[in-house]
Design an enzyme around this catalytic site. Structure first.
Site, PDB file in Angstrom:
ATOM      1  N   SER A 124       6.552   0.128   2.285  1.00 55.19           N
ATOM      2  CA  SER A 124       7.141  -0.666   1.209  1.00 55.19           C
ATOM      3  C   SER A 124       6.192  -0.694   0.016  1.00 55.19           C
ATOM      4  CB  SER A 124       7.419  -2.092   1.694  1.00 55.19           C
ATOM      5  OG  SER A 124       8.347  -2.085   2.754  1.00 55.19           O
TER       6      SER A 124
ATOM      7  N   GLU B 139       2.637  -3.301  -3.866  1.00 51.19           N
ATOM      8  CA  GLU B 139       1.856  -3.652  -2.674  1.00 51.19           C
ATOM      9  C   GLU B 139       0.569  -2.831  -2.564  1.00 51.19           C
ATOM     10  OE1 GLU B 139       3.212  -4.349   1.207  1.00 51.19           O
ATOM     11  OE2 GLU B 139       5.166  -5.113   0.600  1.00 51.19           O
TER      12      GLU B 139
ATOM     13  N   ARG C 116       1.851 -11.563   1.804  1.00 51.07           N
ATOM     14  CA  ARG C 116       1.106 -10.320   1.535  1.00 51.07           C
ATOM     15  C   ARG C 116      -0.176 -10.627   0.758  1.00 51.07           C
ATOM     16  NH1 ARG C 116       4.274  -9.925   4.627  1.00 51.07           N
ATOM     17  NH2 ARG C 116       5.985  -8.459   4.911  1.00 51.07           N
TER      18      ARG C 116
END
EC number: 1.3.1.98
Length: 339
Positions: free
Chosen positions: A239, A335, A166
């Site tokens: 998420s 995130e 990520r």
């Protein structure tokens, strides 16, 4: 000047959390020229520039005192092909899932595991988005980005992007690089990734023993639809926390105290934990405080039940982070980008 700059625009339609904050200035960029005009406007009026895509990786905690530019460029083209593979180029503003479907319709495999992920093509490399055993880096060829400092274009190869979990160079240099278009290396001969148990199970339940990329895409769409709320119905950013990667020693300690902990060994000897498992074990699944909450089916997803502010969602996230750190000694990282 073709760029249309508006004042005092609500960003509620432009972030999947559905948080109602205002942008001081707002414009949509449909071309490279629009992007350059936005940069010039920002410099001329001494106002910061915030570039967004689908708004699926944002948590807006206050009104944005910037020129918010939404990337709205469209276009998909094959720039190279042979009997084995094709290189497909897409403009940054292309919605991600329709782009995946377009590639499948062209007979090109590689993106099927990334089906139904919200957002745009331009945002995908920033996060190195991934799901069900596949990440952007696995199908990435190159991209074109604008250097906001010099106004020049630069081509980035796979190595240039410094992709991680990520993560990418663009996430760390967000104020410098503005992604304009991305190229993917896709295969005409499918090499399917079916390591993720529920995908294989879904295909088996349907009696599909020789799946096509379309079959995999449909299975993943069904799984995601069951697990994750639709942002059009219930505000969310998918998420919310990254799956933490921890030292093997800490994992052993946690496993001794919590034998059911879910961990995935990494090549470097560390272990990736399932953040959702940690959050659920701590009792947060289904928690609600006003209109800010944790989804009742997927504890990795924070949701806006209607009128939650960005600050309320952020407060909930901070409380979860503190609790997980105290219970397990694990730091959870958000995130979404916070503004």
């Amino acid at each position: 000047m073709s760029l249309q700059v508006q004042s005092a625009i609500s960003l509620k339609p432009f972030n999947t959390f559905g948080v109602d904050v205002q942008a001081r200035l707002f414009a949509e960029a449909h071309s490279d020229d629009d992007v350059r005009e936005a940069l010039a406007y920002s410099a001329r009026h001494d106002v910061p520039l915030l570039v967004i895509g689908g708004g699926s990786n944002l948590l807006l905690s206050a009104d944005v005192q910037s020129l918010v530019v939404r990337m709205a460029s469209r276009g998909i083209r094959i720039v190279h092909e042979d009997c084995l593979e094709s290189i497909v180029e897409a403009e940054a503003g292309e919605p991600w899932h329709p782009f995946v479907q377009s590639c499948l319709e062209l007979g090109l495999a590689g993106l099927e595991n990334l089906s139904l992920i919200p957002g745009t093509v331009g945002a995908a490399p920033m996060q190195n988005i991934g799901a069900y055993g596949v990440e952007i880096k696995d199908v990435f060829h190159s991209l074109t980005a604008l250097d906001r400092e010099t106004g020049e274009l630069r081509e980035f190869s796979l190595q240039d992007c410094a992709f991680g979990y990520r993560d990418s160079v663009f996430k760390h240099q967000v104020a410098r690089w503005l992604i304009l278009r991305v190229r993917f290396k896709l295969s005409r001969v499918a090499r399917l990734h079916l390591e993720y148990g529920p995908v294989r199970q879904r295909l088996d339940e349907q009696g599909i023993d020789r799946p096509t990329p379309f079959d995999v895409s449909r299975a993943i769409c069904a799984i995601r639809s069951e697990k994750l709320p639709d942002p059009a119905v219930l505000g969310n950013a998918g998420s919310f926390f990254k799956n933490p990667i921890i030292a093997a020693e800490l994992y052993a300690t946690i496993k001794q105290q919590h034998p059911g902990v879910v961990g995935y060994p990494q090549d470097d000897g560390q272990v990736k934990l399932a953040a959702g498992w940690l959050i659920e074990q701590a009792g947060w699944k289904g928690y609600r405080d006003g209109d800010a909450g944790v989804h009742k089916l997927q504890s990795l997803v924070l949701v806006n039940y209607g009128q939650a502010s960005g600050l309320q969602l952020l407060s909930l996230a901070r409380r979860i982070q503190t609790d997980i750190a105290e219970r397990f000694g694990v730091e959870l990282e958000m995130e979404p980008n916070l503004y």
